[in-house]
Design an enzyme around this catalytic site. Structure first.
Site, PDB file in Angstrom:
ATOM      1  CG  ASP A 170      -0.385   6.970 -13.042  1.00  0.00           C
ATOM      2  OD1 ASP A 170      -1.576   7.336 -12.929  1.00  0.00           O
ATOM      3  OD2 ASP A 170       0.075   6.467 -14.080  1.00  0.00           O
TER       4      ASP A 170
ATOM      5  CG  ASP B  53      -1.905   1.058   1.311  1.00  0.00           C
ATOM      6  OD1 ASP B  53      -1.677   2.111   0.681  1.00  0.00           O
ATOM      7  OD2 ASP B  53      -2.930   0.880   1.974  1.00  0.00           O
TER       8      ASP B  53
END
Length: 244
Positions: free
Chosen positions: A135, A117
């Site tokens: 992104d 994460d």
């Protein structure tokens, strides 16, 4: 850590270009088959605008949050040999697809891919990077926790004195101005956003540490050098930078 997304991963081709999708019509990455290490999508080229702001051999290190088809990782790996690349990707299937269909290189001493994460990574790690590129979107083109003040503040804390941060935002979303406001706040107003591209993507840039004070002539010189060295044409980006 957040659970890995459960959406499908699809690959399509049209007119010599291969596309990555996360179970929807949204394009998550693209590669021109005959030029696998070039940046095919305009927004990926714009995300490399930091090359205009700092002098080579910058960047020495880059953190990429969100792998997609691997376009940015591949470009840096091929054309910026001084740069060590760390990629954080939450979906363990994405690197496999990027290697199989999009020519992503195997990991080596310069390229490391971590399944995890991105929000947790910048909150818990202490390493600093010259360049941070964000992104990360889900199959509905939502950035989730990657578009919050705590995340942006933690990204700023992970930058070196010459650090540059770039984020891909969706300029057609209703929350776009709020996203810019969060970046602006997190970087003490040392940020700007390019006008939205035809694709709807809009790139935000922010810096920390050393100020950026460059003449237009110097920026044009750097753009010409970058094109000669890497094939990346940042002249259109420079024009849009003036607009921003």
């Amino acid at each position: 850590m957040s659970e890995a997304p459960r959406h499908p991963i699809d690959v399509s081709e049209d007119a010599g270009i291969r596309y990555l999708h996360f179970g929807s019509e949204w394009v998550q990455g693209a590669m021109r088959i005959r030029r696998p290490f070039a940046l095919e999508l305009a927004y990926t080229r714009e995300m490399m605008a930091g090359l205009l702001l700092r002098e080579a051999p910058w960047p020495r290190s880059a953190l990429l949050i969100g792998l997609g088809a691997g376009s940015l990782a591949k470009f840096i790996w091929r054309h910026l040999p001084q740069t060590k690349i760390t990629v954080i990707e939450i979906n363990p299937q994405v690197p496999l697809v990027a290697r199989q269909f999009f020519r992503l290189p195997e990991e080596d001493e310069r390229l490391r891919i971590h399944i995890g994460d991105g929000v947790e990574f910048v909150a818990t790690r202490k390493h600093r990077y010259d360049l941070i590129l964000v992104d990360g979107f889900d199959h509905n083109a939502r950035a989730g926790a990657l578009d919050t003040v705590p995340f942006y503040v933690n990204c700023r804390a992970r930058l070196t004195a010459q650090g540059v941060f770039a984020a891909n935002l969706f300029g057609r979303s209703r929350g776009y101005k709020a996203s810019l406001g969060r970046i602006h706040e997190s970087f003490d107003t040392r940020s700007l956003a390019f006008p939205s591209l035809d694709s709807g993507n809009a790139i935000a840039l922010a810096v920390d540490g050393e100020p950026v004070a460059l003449s237009l002539q110097e920026l044009r010189r750097r753009a010409a050098e970058i094109k000669a060295d890497t094939g990346l044409d940042l002249a259109p980006t420079l024009t849009r930078l003036q607009l921003a």
